[in-house]
Motif scaffolding. Sequence first.
Motif, PDB file in Angstrom:
ATOM      1  N   MET A   1      44.133  40.388  -0.807  1.00  0.00           N
ATOM      2  CA  MET A   1      43.480  39.179  -0.305  1.00  0.00           C
ATOM      3  C   MET A   1      42.000  39.267  -0.654  1.00  0.00           C
ATOM      4  SD  MET A   1      43.068  38.000   3.674  1.00  0.00           S
ATOM      5  CE  MET A   1      44.804  37.756   3.865  1.00  0.00           C
ATOM      6  N   PRO A   5      39.705  35.912   5.579  1.00  0.00           N
ATOM      7  CA  PRO A   5      40.706  35.154   6.338  1.00  0.00           C
ATOM      8  C   PRO A   5      40.037  34.029   7.148  1.00  0.00           C
ATOM      9  CG  PRO A   5      41.119  37.514   6.507  1.00  0.00           C
ATOM     10  CD  PRO A   5      39.783  37.351   5.824  1.00  0.00           C
ATOM     11  N   ARG A 104      48.524  36.801   9.378  1.00  0.00           N
ATOM     12  CA  ARG A 104      47.078  36.730   9.079  1.00  0.00           C
ATOM     13  C   ARG A 104      46.410  35.494   9.675  1.00  0.00           C
ATOM     14  NH1 ARG A 104      50.489  40.126   6.737  1.00  0.00           N
ATOM     15  NH2 ARG A 104      49.597  41.521   5.189  1.00  0.00           N
ATOM     16  N   GLU A 105      47.055  34.869  10.645  1.00  0.00           N
ATOM     17  CA  GLU A 105      46.535  33.639  11.244  1.00  0.00           C
ATOM     18  C   GLU A 105      45.748  33.866  12.532  1.00  0.00           C
ATOM     19  OE1 GLU A 105      46.696  30.543   9.919  1.00  0.00           O
ATOM     20  OE2 GLU A 105      47.566  31.478   8.152  1.00  0.00           O
TER      21      GLU A 105
END
Length: 131
Positions: A1, A5, A104-105
């Motif tokens: 990633m 985020p 990943r929220e």
Amino acid sequence: MSATPAVLHRYLAALDAGSVDDVLACFAPAGEVASPLYGTMPAARFYPDLFADSAPSSTELRRVYVDPADDREVALAFHYAWVLGDGTPAPFDVVDLVTLTDDRERIARLTICYDTAPLRSSWQRVANGAG
């Protein structure tokens, strides 16, 4: 990633707004915070305590580090221009060690790392209702 985020941007914006509801929306229901001043507790208890001891404050994001072996593990480095409830400035540079949920929220766990020595006595005065 490679990108930060999105939940971490929402988290910092919610800190800046001083919104308990918006901060808690960034956490998993069982989300936990480990703080050098407040100890380890559920996020749902930590943020009301923090904001009760605070006046409007702001953050300035410095860096985001994502663990290349596990992108759920993130270090968020920022300057927190914290202002205590009595108006005393208590700014510090901080690294939050964040574990995200599997999707990943949301934030599952947040560990706050900074030197409390310069502001501990002022914080204790405000937290104990003397400010």
